[in-house]
Motif scaffolding. Structure first.
Motif, mmCIF file in Angstrom:
data_model
loop_
_atom_site.group_PDB
_atom_site.id
_atom_site.type_symbol
_atom_site.label_atom_id
_atom_site.label_comp_id
_atom_site.label_asym_id
_atom_site.label_seq_id
_atom_site.Cartn_x
_atom_site.Cartn_y
_atom_site.Cartn_z
ATOM 1 N N PHE A 117 -7.211 -8.003 0.430
ATOM 2 C CA PHE A 117 -7.417 -9.091 1.380
ATOM 3 C C PHE A 117 -6.428 -10.209 1.048
ATOM 4 O O PHE A 117 -6.352 -10.644 -0.104
ATOM 5 N N GLU A 118 -5.683 -10.668 2.046
ATOM 6 C CA GLU A 118 -4.847 -11.849 1.866
ATOM 7 C C GLU A 118 -5.634 -13.068 2.333
ATOM 8 O O GLU A 118 -6.031 -13.151 3.501
ATOM 9 N N LEU A 119 -5.877 -13.999 1.430
ATOM 10 C CA LEU A 119 -6.641 -15.189 1.760
ATOM 11 C C LEU A 119 -5.747 -16.275 2.339
ATOM 12 O O LEU A 119 -4.518 -16.215 2.256
ATOM 13 N N LYS A 120 -6.380 -17.279 2.920
ATOM 14 C CA LYS A 120 -5.631 -18.358 3.551
ATOM 15 C C LYS A 120 -4.751 -19.105 2.563
ATOM 16 O O LYS A 120 -3.694 -19.636 2.932
ATOM 17 N N ASP A 121 -5.173 -19.152 1.297
ATOM 18 C CA ASP A 121 -4.397 -19.891 0.299
ATOM 19 C C ASP A 121 -3.302 -19.037 -0.345
ATOM 20 O O ASP A 121 -2.642 -19.475 -1.287
ATOM 21 N N GLY A 122 -3.122 -17.818 0.159
ATOM 22 C CA GLY A 122 -2.056 -16.971 -0.350
ATOM 23 C C GLY A 122 -2.439 -16.064 -1.498
ATOM 24 O O GLY A 122 -1.628 -15.251 -1.966
ATOM 25 N N ARG A 123 -3.688 -16.152 -1.941
ATOM 26 C CA ARG A 123 -4.132 -15.255 -3.009
ATOM 27 C C ARG A 123 -4.511 -13.891 -2.432
ATOM 28 O O ARG A 123 -4.867 -13.775 -1.270
ATOM 29 N N LEU A 124 -4.457 -12.874 -3.290
ATOM 30 C CA LEU A 124 -4.880 -11.530 -2.920
ATOM 31 C C LEU A 124 -6.149 -11.164 -3.684
ATOM 32 O O LEU A 124 -6.255 -11.416 -4.891
ATOM 33 N N LEU A 125 -7.098 -10.569 -2.974
ATOM 34 C CA LEU A 125 -8.279 -9.992 -3.591
ATOM 35 C C LEU A 125 -8.248 -8.489 -3.340
ATOM 36 O O LEU A 125 -7.818 -8.034 -2.281
ATOM 37 N N VAL A 126 -8.723 -7.725 -4.303
ATOM 38 C CA VAL A 126 -8.818 -6.282 -4.118
ATOM 39 C C VAL A 126 -10.124 -5.955 -3.406
ATOM 40 O O VAL A 126 -11.201 -6.371 -3.848
ATOM 41 N N ASN A 127 -10.025 -5.233 -2.310
ATOM 42 C CA ASN A 127 -11.222 -4.760 -1.612
ATOM 43 C C ASN A 127 -11.752 -3.514 -2.310
ATOM 44 O O ASN A 127 -12.897 -3.479 -2.755
ATOM 45 N N GLU A 128 -10.932 -2.476 -2.399
ATOM 46 C CA GLU A 128 -11.328 -1.279 -3.118
ATOM 47 C C GLU A 128 -10.094 -0.466 -3.466
ATOM 48 O O GLU A 128 -8.993 -0.726 -2.963
ATOM 49 N N ILE A 129 -10.296 0.510 -4.346
ATOM 50 C CA ILE A 129 -9.216 1.402 -4.732
ATOM 51 C C ILE A 129 -9.602 2.826 -4.349
ATOM 52 O O ILE A 129 -10.777 3.172 -4.273
ATOM 53 N N ALA A 130 -8.594 3.646 -4.091
ATOM 54 C CA ALA A 130 -8.799 5.057 -3.777
ATOM 55 C C ALA A 130 -7.886 5.862 -4.692
ATOM 56 O O ALA A 130 -6.660 5.767 -4.574
ATOM 57 N N PRO A 131 -8.444 6.653 -5.605
ATOM 58 C CA PRO A 131 -7.619 7.378 -6.575
ATOM 59 C C PRO A 131 -7.016 8.649 -5.990
ATOM 60 O O PRO A 131 -7.309 9.774 -6.408
ATOM 61 N N ARG A 132 -6.146 8.453 -5.027
ATOM 62 C CA ARG A 132 -5.559 9.577 -4.279
ATOM 63 C C ARG A 132 -4.515 9.009 -3.324
ATOM 64 O O ARG A 132 -4.361 7.793 -3.214
ATOM 65 N N VAL A 133 -3.849 9.902 -2.615
ATOM 66 C CA VAL A 133 -3.013 9.454 -1.506
ATOM 67 C C VAL A 133 -3.905 8.814 -0.446
ATOM 68 O O VAL A 133 -5.093 9.122 -0.350
ATOM 69 N N HIS A 134 -3.327 7.924 0.362
ATOM 70 C CA HIS A 134 -4.162 7.036 1.174
ATOM 71 C C HIS A 134 -3.653 6.979 2.607
ATOM 72 O O HIS A 134 -2.443 7.050 2.854
ATOM 73 N N ASN A 135 -4.598 6.845 3.547
ATOM 74 C CA ASN A 135 -4.256 6.788 4.969
ATOM 75 C C ASN A 135 -3.209 5.717 5.273
ATOM 76 O O ASN A 135 -2.295 5.920 6.080
#
Length: 359
Positions: free
Chosen positions: A259-277
């Motif tokens: 997630f890119e927040l309004k203040d420019g920080r990044l938060l991790v939503n989730e990880i997928a231990p594989r190739v990804h869509n």
């Protein structure tokens, strides 16, 4: 144990026969590797393009023995493979990558958030609950609205409910099946991004440019990549990716949703231990795509370059949208990828289109 790097002519095993397994098998074939797929369906997308299909459940001891007999290295195409299956294959002498730790972390959303925070990868605030009363208490303490998700399984928007009032948490807990849940604070984000990253057996890393993602009904609809981001934001994402890869002693490709927040920080939503869509754009936007990169990593080969040579708009084809294949085949800037699924169902991923925009 298996001698690495895995030479051409060897067999790579894949747990799971869906579209990700199919594209992994095609990438492996380009590198001269044979592929053996373990899948419950005898006519799976991956099995259609593989040298061997072993029909059986992912936790079937006999099926796992058959896979171990032909495959020197095994990987998986989705994270809901039973962890015990990985341990069984390792006992049978197989190299399995990514490893059991990455699988265990990704299979439990609470463990995932705890790992990410410990690794220095920030997330939204969260709490866990194992009963309706605990769910209400957690929602009250956090302050509604909150998003309730099952701790295990669930994908493409399934297994989750928004809680607008804390008292509603009990009903949501019932609807989700009275299983352990995680409650997540909402993220005040301006857009959703993702980064596809890889780590080799020697610790080498390779990180692709960010993709900007758009969802509909909890399902990824389209991705634009490389995303238009500042150098500082790209650096922030790369730092997060390396922390995750190193923290898991990871081998292979991983997808990290942000997630890119309004203040420019990044938060991790989730990880997928594989190739990804959201990494499908690399098939036509990079000289080495995420699927070849994953095969290279798990086989012990050097990682390939990640620089883009085109900007791509990736569109998922859901249900009967794949029937429009002729339209995309006539488009000189479209690259069509169909998955070989025999039956189109509403919302089912039947393929995707990468539309090129030259850099």
């Amino acid at each position: 144990m298996t001698a690495l790097p895995l030479p051409p002519g060897s067999t790579l095993g894949i747990l799971g026969g869906g579209q990700l397994g199919r594209m992994l098998a095609l990438a492996a074939a380009r590198l001269g590797l044979d592929v053996a797929v373990l899948e419950r369906d005898a006519d799976s997308p991956a099995g259609q393009v593989s040298n061997h299909t072993i029909v059986g459940a992912y936790d079937d001891p006999a099926a796992l023995e058959k896979l171990a007999a032909v495959a020197r290295v095994v990987t998986f195409e989705f994270e809901n493979v039973p962890a015990q299956s990985v341990l069984t294959l390792q006992k049978l002498g197989c190299e399995v990558a990514p490893g059991a730790e990455a699988l265990a972390v990704a299979q439990d959303r609470v463990a995932e958030k705890q790992f990410l925070n410990a690794a220095g990868a920030p997330t939204v605030a969260f709490s866990s609950a194992d009963s309706a009363d605990e769910a209400v208490a957690a929602a009250t303490a956090m302050g509604a609205p909150v998003l309730m998700k099952t701790r295990r399984e669930g994908y493409d928007g399934k297994g989750q409910r928004w809680i607008e009032h804390a008292a509603d948490a009990a009903d949501a807990f019932e609807v989700l099946g009275r299983v352990p849940v995680i409650l997540e604070a909402p993220a005040d984000f301006v857009r959703e991004l993702s980064v596809i990253a890889a780590r080799g057996r020697d610790g080498e890393t390779a990180i692709y440019p960010l993709a900007e993602n758009h969802h509909e009904g909890g399902v990824l609809r389209r991705s634009l990549a490389p995303a238009e981001v500042s150098a500082a934001l790209a650096e922030q994402a790369e730092k997060i990716a390396r922390r995750v890869l190193d923290g898991l002693n990871y081998v292979g490709v991983i997808g990290i949703e942000l997630f890119e927040l309004k203040d420019g920080r990044l938060l991790v939503n989730e990880i997928a231990p594989r190739v990804h869509n959201s990494g499908h754009w690399t098939q036509d936007g990079c000289s080495v795509d995420q699927f070849e990169q994953h095969v290279r990593a798990v086989a012990g080969w050097p990682l390939g370059p990640t620089e883009p040579h085109a900007r791509i708009e990736m569109l998922n084809l859901l249900g009967d949208e794949a029937d429009q294949w002729a339209k995309y085949a006539h488009d000189p800037d479209a690259r069509l990828h169909l998955y070989g699924k025999r039956q189109a169902k509403p919302g089912r991923k039947m393929g995707h289109v990468n539309r090129l925009r030259r850099l």
